[in-house]
Design an enzyme around this catalytic site. Structure first.
Site, short mmCIF file in Angstrom:
data_model
loop_
_atom_site.label_atom_id
_atom_site.label_comp_id
_atom_site.label_asym_id
_atom_site.label_seq_id
_atom_site.Cartn_x
_atom_site.Cartn_y
_atom_site.Cartn_z
N ARG A 80 -2.84 -40.11 2.20
CA ARG A 80 -2.83 -39.21 3.36
C ARG A 80 -3.22 -40.00 4.61
NH1 ARG A 80 -6.83 -34.46 2.45
NH2 ARG A 80 -5.26 -33.70 0.99
N ARG A 149 -12.72 -34.83 8.41
CA ARG A 149 -11.30 -35.03 8.10
C ARG A 149 -10.45 -35.03 9.38
NH1 ARG A 149 -10.06 -33.53 2.72
NH2 ARG A 149 -11.86 -34.04 1.42
N CYS A 434 1.00 -24.38 -0.46
CA CYS A 434 0.35 -25.68 -0.70
C CYS A 434 1.22 -26.49 -1.67
CB CYS A 434 -1.04 -25.48 -1.25
SG CYS A 434 -1.01 -24.94 -2.97
N CYS A 483 -5.78 -24.37 0.13
CA CYS A 483 -5.17 -25.40 0.99
C CYS A 483 -4.10 -24.84 1.92
CB CYS A 483 -4.60 -26.51 0.13
SG CYS A 483 -5.86 -27.29 -0.91
FE1 SRM Z 1 -6.76 -29.12 0.12
C1 SRM Z 1 -8.30 -30.28 -2.64
C2 SRM Z 1 -3.90 -30.61 -0.77
C3 SRM Z 1 -5.53 -28.53 3.20
C4 SRM Z 1 -9.21 -26.79 0.62
N1 SRM Z 1 -6.23 -30.30 -1.41
C5 SRM Z 1 -7.03 -30.70 -2.44
C6 SRM Z 1 -6.33 -31.75 -3.30
C7 SRM Z 1 -6.68 -33.09 -2.74
C8 SRM Z 1 -6.58 -31.66 -4.81
C9 SRM Z 1 -7.67 -32.51 -5.38
O1 SRM Z 1 -8.82 -32.46 -4.91
O2 SRM Z 1 -7.39 -33.20 -6.36
C10 SRM Z 1 -4.85 -31.39 -3.00
C11 SRM Z 1 -3.83 -32.50 -3.15
C12 SRM Z 1 -2.50 -31.95 -3.57
C13 SRM Z 1 -1.39 -32.91 -3.42
O3 SRM Z 1 -0.81 -33.28 -4.46
O4 SRM Z 1 -1.05 -33.28 -2.31
C14 SRM Z 1 -4.98 -30.75 -1.63
N2 SRM Z 1 -5.08 -29.61 1.07
C15 SRM Z 1 -3.97 -30.14 0.52
C16 SRM Z 1 -2.79 -30.14 1.46
C17 SRM Z 1 -1.87 -31.33 1.31
C18 SRM Z 1 -2.03 -28.81 1.28
C19 SRM Z 1 -0.66 -28.76 1.90
O5 SRM Z 1 0.25 -28.41 1.14
O6 SRM Z 1 -0.49 -28.99 3.10
C20 SRM Z 1 -3.56 -30.07 2.80
C21 SRM Z 1 -3.92 -31.43 3.33
C22 SRM Z 1 -4.71 -31.32 4.59
C23 SRM Z 1 -4.95 -32.61 5.29
O7 SRM Z 1 -4.00 -33.17 5.83
O8 SRM Z 1 -6.10 -33.03 5.36
C24 SRM Z 1 -4.83 -29.36 2.36
N3 SRM Z 1 -7.32 -27.95 1.68
C25 SRM Z 1 -6.61 -27.76 2.82
C26 SRM Z 1 -7.10 -26.62 3.53
C27 SRM Z 1 -6.52 -26.04 4.80
C28 SRM Z 1 -7.21 -26.54 6.04
O9 SRM Z 1 -8.03 -27.46 5.95
O10 SRM Z 1 -6.93 -26.00 7.10
C29 SRM Z 1 -8.15 -26.11 2.79
C30 SRM Z 1 -8.95 -24.82 3.10
C31 SRM Z 1 -9.94 -25.00 4.18
C32 SRM Z 1 -11.22 -25.49 3.63
O11 SRM Z 1 -11.39 -26.69 3.49
O12 SRM Z 1 -12.07 -24.66 3.29
C33 SRM Z 1 -8.28 -26.97 1.63
N4 SRM Z 1 -8.50 -28.66 -0.81
C34 SRM Z 1 -9.33 -27.62 -0.48
C35 SRM Z 1 -10.36 -27.53 -1.47
C36 SRM Z 1 -11.50 -26.48 -1.49
C37 SRM Z 1 -12.66 -26.93 -0.68
C38 SRM Z 1 -13.82 -25.99 -0.79
O13 SRM Z 1 -14.64 -25.96 0.11
O14 SRM Z 1 -13.97 -25.31 -1.79
C39 SRM Z 1 -10.10 -28.53 -2.43
C40 SRM Z 1 -10.91 -28.83 -3.69
C41 SRM Z 1 -12.18 -29.55 -3.42
O15 SRM Z 1 -12.44 -30.04 -2.33
O16 SRM Z 1 -12.97 -29.62 -4.37
C42 SRM Z 1 -8.91 -29.21 -1.99
FE1 SF4 Z 2 -2.90 -25.85 -3.88
FE2 SF4 Z 2 -5.03 -27.02 -2.93
FE3 SF4 Z 2 -5.22 -25.58 -5.14
FE4 SF4 Z 2 -3.97 -27.88 -5.21
S1 SF4 Z 2 -6.15 -27.59 -4.73
S2 SF4 Z 2 -3.22 -25.94 -6.05
S3 SF4 Z 2 -3.01 -27.98 -3.21
S4 SF4 Z 2 -4.74 -24.80 -3.13
#
Ligand code: SRM
Ligand code: SF4
Length: 567
Positions: A80, A149, A434, A483
């Protein structure tokens, strides 16, 4: 003045131990990369490599079969890039496009935080890909991990004269909060000299970095296209006489929750006051430091700022920020958001340049049949008629286009079947899904690969009700981590297991009210049946101009959920 609380001494979680012994994020990544006996890296390094902008993943479509054949999973890496305010040049686009073909799965993924992702990069190609990205003067530092981030900001200058200054401030924040360790440059860019005789220091993030990921977004009203209230720290641009004067500060947003764990929940940020732009960076730094010192380092499920805030209470968190920064926030200034989706089509900026908001289904840039989006964008980048601005909704804005080049841009899009005149339904162009399967290790269900098909079926219902062109926000994720910010969808579908989703309803259209759980474990026929009933009611009973999310709340179909509050 009340006595302010002292930070708690947590029993460190395993990830805290890994960070602590990592020597400022080095760990054994170099040795892991050199190990040719496996496509994976060492377990501790899988945590550390996130701080460098990469996740180790497996191809989940193949996991079971490879296990049966006693093969190790097909490991690969997602990379990323950090793209503050989503701004990329034509030259960067060209390189990224080439890297996608050469080392990744041939696609570029535009994320919900305005970043680029490459999927499917093998360990042996990681370094070359990262070096390729860095050669364009973009990097991947802190795109993932327990750090600040990618900083989001509205990127479409056609929307407001404030956008370019706000986007530049997003870059300043991003630079200011970056990790200072030279580990990244040593490991990926072979810049050994940087560390000779030098000891790493992290004056803002600290030796253990933050307790958890930290997210900042800026928005320029009336557009909330960065979903500012879903962030740990949101900044709402305030103008006076057409000039940016400062920001309303909102803290404690986050989407993630865990099914069955009542202690976890999505939450919108609280607006805690206003700060002049000259003092904003100091306040931002202090919010980060309060979270650094007070956040939960024992239980990662409860370590985001939203939980720190609810434990300390918002007034106490605010007082900590004010006392430590020496800056008193003023009362929040009036603002009004009208929408949180993207704006499509042509818009002209105050500098007489044109900006074209482009639909990219779920942010996946690829050629598919006659719809050759990847080729079209590559051609546009080659002739350098525009720059490339990622939106917070997985979309794209082609920017800085001269009046005389508008027709050429349209012609190229047309040549590759990417016509803007194509009549997208209101539900499709506002949809977010997502990544989920096959790369996300946390997915319970499909999202990006499935929502387009489901939308086609919903479109049939909408057509019968004459609602095809009504903007309705649908958001789907493969798990409750959020996400795709599904809890801000007027319709939210959150994966429970393969083919089954929880249905949430009733978020506001401008990202200021969460939705509410309506039904659990629905399969496709059940989803379509529920939506058919609800949309029929909406078509018959809505008031003039009433949004679907507002209707289901007014009609008592769901109770209203948390809305943004001001302190
Ligand atoms: Fe996310 C984890 C993809 C935006 C909340 N997110 C992940 C991971 C890295 C899975 C992992 O930990 O192994 C996913 C990778 C999937 C892949 O194959 O690409 C993933 N998140 C994404 C993306 C690519 C979704 C998309 O389809 O666009 C977004 C990348 C953002 C970026 O460029 O940085 C993405 N993730 C978000 C958002 C939306 C936002 O930030 O506006 C959220 C919700 C907002 C928030 O953070 O509360 C989000 N992602 C999470 C979480 C839950 C965090 C939490 O507080 O509980 C995880 C899991 C974790 O962190 O343990 C996670
Ligand atoms: Fe979708 Fe984020 Fe859950 Fe992966 S961790 S399934 S990208 S919401």
């Amino acid at each position: 003045m009340t006595k302010l609380p002292e930070p708690i001494k947590w029993t460190p979680s395993p990830v805290e131990h890994i960070k602590s012994k990592s020597n400022f994020l080095r760990g054994s990544i170099v040795a892991s990369l050199a190990d040719e006996t496996t496509g994976a890296i060492a377990a501790d390094d899988t945590q550390l490599i996130k701080f460098h902008g990469s996740y180790q993943q497996t191809d989940r479509d193949l996991d079971a079969e490879r296990k049966k054949q006693k093969l190790e999973p097909l490991y690969s890496f997602m990379i990323r890039a950090r793209v503050p305010a989503g701004l990329a040049t034509a030259d960067q686009w060209l390189v990224f496009d080439r890297l996608a073909d050469k080392y990744a799965n041939g696609t570029l993924k535009l994320t919900t935080r305005q970043a680029f992702q490459w999927h499917g990069v093998l360990k042996r190609d990681l370094k070359s890909t990262l070096r390729g990205i860095n050669a364009t003067l973009m990097d991947t530092i802190a795109a993932c991990g327990d750090v600040n981030r990618n900083v989001m900001a509205t990127s479409n200058e056609g929307l407001s004269p404030l956008v370019s200054e706000v986007a530049a401030f997003a870059q300043t924040i991003s630079d200011h909060l970056l990790p200072k360790t030279t580990a990244y440059h040593e490991i990926w860019l072979d810049k050994k000299l940087l560390t000779e005789g030098k000891v790493d220091e992290e004056p803002i993030l600290g030796k253990l970095y933050l307790p958890r990921k930290f997210k900042i977004a800026l928005a320029v009203p009336p557009y909330n296209d960065t979903d500012v209230f879903a962030n740990d720290l949101g900044l709402i641009a305030i103008e006076e006489d057409g000039k940016l004067v400062g920001f309303n500060v909102a803290i404690g947003g986050g989407m993630g929750m865990t099914f069955g764990n009542e202690e976890t929940y999505p939450r919108l940020a609280d607006v805690i006051g206003y700060v002049a732009k000259e003092q904003a960076l100091q306040v931002i730094e202090e919010v980060v430091k309060v979270q650094r010192d007070y956040g939960n380092r024992e239980n990662r499920k409860l370590s985001r700022l939203k939980y720190t805030l609810d434990r300390l209470t918002t007034p106490v968190f605010k007082e900590l920020v004010e006392t430590r920064s020496g800056i008193q926030l003023e009362a929040a200034r009036p603002y009004k958001f009208e929408q949180n989706g993207d704006v499509f089509g042509w818009r002209k900026s105050v500098r007489n340049k044109w900006f074209l908001g482009l639909f990219v289904e779920h942010g996946r840039v690829r050629d598919a049949g006659n719809y050759k989006l990847k080729s079209a964008l590559r051609d546009l980048a080659r002739i350098k008629v525009c720059d490339f601005r990622l939106t917070g909704n997985q979309g794209l804005v082609l920017g800085q286009i001269e009046e005389g080049d508008k027709l050429l841009v349209e012609k190229i899009l047309h040549k590759y079947g990417v016509d803007q005149e194509v009549q997208l339904s209101g539900i499709r162009k506002n949809a977010i899904a997502c990544v989920a399967l096959n790369t996300c290790s946390l997915a319970f269900a499909e999202a990006e690969r499935y929502l387009p098909t489901l939308n086609t079926k919903i479109e049939a219902i909408l057509a019968e009700l004459d609602l095809t062109h009504d903007d309705i926000l649908i958001r789907m994720t493969g798990c409750p981590n959020g996400c795709g910010r599904p809890f801000l969808g007027e319709i939210g579908l959150v994966g429970r297991s393969l083919g089954r989703y929880n249905l949430y309803l009733g978020a506001g259209f401008a990202g200021e009210r969460l939705n509410t759980l309506y039904k659990e474990m629905l399969d496709e026929p059940a989803i379509l049946e529920e939506l058919s009933t609800l949309l029929s009611l909406y078509a018959e009973e809505r008031e003039a101009g009433e949004r679907f999310g507002d209707f289901v709340v007014r009609a008592g179909i769901v109770a209203p959920s948390q809305a943004v509050v001001s302190y």
